[in-house]
Design an enzyme around this catalytic site. Structure first.
Site, mmCIF file in Angstrom:
data_model
loop_
_atom_site.group_PDB
_atom_site.id
_atom_site.type_symbol
_atom_site.label_atom_id
_atom_site.label_comp_id
_atom_site.label_asym_id
_atom_site.label_seq_id
_atom_site.Cartn_x
_atom_site.Cartn_y
_atom_site.Cartn_z
ATOM 1 N N LEU A 210 0.869 -1.178 0.000
ATOM 2 C CA LEU A 210 0.000 0.000 0.000
ATOM 3 C C LEU A 210 0.902 1.222 0.000
ATOM 4 C CD1 LEU A 210 -2.555 -1.174 2.702
ATOM 5 C CD2 LEU A 210 -2.958 -0.982 0.241
ATOM 6 N N SER A 211 0.330 2.408 -0.265
ATOM 7 C CA SER A 211 1.205 3.585 -0.326
ATOM 8 C C SER A 211 1.947 3.783 0.987
ATOM 9 C CB SER A 211 0.423 4.845 -0.710
ATOM 10 O OG SER A 211 -0.563 5.125 0.240
ATOM 11 N N GLU A 212 1.303 3.430 2.137
ATOM 12 C CA GLU A 212 2.021 3.498 3.415
ATOM 13 C C GLU A 212 1.648 2.335 4.321
ATOM 14 O OE1 GLU A 212 4.108 6.033 3.707
ATOM 15 O OE2 GLU A 212 3.231 7.281 2.132
ATOM 16 N N THR A 213 2.629 1.885 5.076
ATOM 17 C CA THR A 213 2.388 1.011 6.225
ATOM 18 C C THR A 213 2.921 1.743 7.451
ATOM 19 O OG1 THR A 213 2.541 -1.009 4.907
ATOM 20 C CG2 THR A 213 2.889 -1.230 7.275
ATOM 21 N N CYS B 12 3.517 11.207 6.981
ATOM 22 C CA CYS B 12 2.378 10.682 6.234
ATOM 23 C C CYS B 12 1.105 10.953 7.007
ATOM 24 C CB CYS B 12 2.527 9.188 5.979
ATOM 25 S SG CYS B 12 1.076 8.576 5.092
#
Length: 288
Positions: A44-47, A79
């Site tokens: 995903l774009s961020e974890t 983020c």
């Protein structure tokens, strides 16, 4: 080893829209290389990784935690949507009883609180400066072709380039724009751009009235071709549009395919509150 993991769609109240982030709750320290491996696996774009700062801390009772964010390619300094997702896990799954949560991060201390059905993030506000077109002309051509650019700004703190399209365009033009973000990597020659924001003034009439501005955000330098809804980009957009519109309270919409809405409020201490809704769509355990 088992690590509780959740997927949360941020800046939306509907599952499968907004911006998804994975959130891991770390009871114990994790080997450094595993953070990136897990983020790459989740893709995903961020974890986000929430960690306890002291041995006696408790995810349900403590008010201060460590927080780190990783894209599939690398760690990032800020983020927003994954901070909102992390807060949602603590408030709604761990039933954390504090009114305000504080996260110790690479961007300093960030705070999150609940207001009705939204989570409000207290984020840094980043100033933009005029950018000379010649330096980034090739990158802008790769992004918007021959479209008319009304303003060009750069945020040195975040290395984000803000490209404002002409007020003559409406939201559907921004949404319909076919962008090949992979091409940005070769078109960006200065080495100073790590994120590209396309933005457009809101339309006071028509079906989408009510939004002060629209945006799309691309970060192929971090392995994210297009990010669906981006808190950190709005920490830049908020200062720009507040100055342009003469407003401290704004409603923004990020026009990605998934789409998401952000409620913005500039604070008196030089920071910005960005609020959004969320939907928790997955609960499980990583096992390795």
């Amino acid at each position: 080893m088992q690590i509780p993991i959740f997927t949360v769609d941020a800046f939306t109240n509907r599952p499968f829209s907004g911006n998804p982030a994975a959130v891991c709750l770390l009871e114990n320290d994790l080997d450094e290389d595993l953070h990136q491996k897990i983020a790459t696996e989740m893709n995903l774009s961020e974890t986000a990784f929430i960690r306890k700062l002291h041995p006696g801390d408790d995810f349900s009772k403590s008010s201060c935690f460590g927080l780190r964010w990783f894209t599939p390619a690398n760690e990032v300094p800020l983020c927003g949507h994954a901070t909102l997702a992390a807060s949602a896990v603590l408030f709604h799954i761990q039933k954390n009883t504090n009114s305000v949560l504080t996260f110790v991060t690479l961007s300093g201390e960030l705070k999150a609180r609940q207001v009705e059905d939204r989570i409000v993030l207290d984020l840094p506000l980043y100033v933009t400066y005029p950018q000379v077109l010649q330096e980034v002309e090739e990158l802008i051509k790769a992004a918007v072709g021959d479209m008319i650019v009304q303003d060009l700004r750069y945020s040195p703190d975040t290395k984000k380039l803000l490209v404002r399209l002409s007020d003559a365009y409406d939201r559907s033009v921004l949404e319909g724009l076919q962008v090949s973000a992979q091409r940005f990597l070769s078109a960006e020659k200065t080495g100073k751009v790590k994120g590209l924001i396309l933005t457009l003034k809101g339309n006071s009439s028509g079906e989408h009235k009510g939004h002060d501005f629209y945006s799309r955000y691309f970060a192929p330098w971090y392995g994210v071709l297009e990010d669906p809804v981006t808190g950190s980009a709005h920490a830049v957009l908020s200062s720009y549009w507040s100055e342009q519109l003469g407003k401290k309270e704004m409603l923004a919409f990020q026009c990605s395919r998934r789409g998401g809405e952000l409620k913005i409020s500039l604070r008196n201490d030089g920071r910005v509150d960005i609020a959004g809704q969320f939907a928790i769509v997955l609960k499980g355990n990583l096992t390795f």
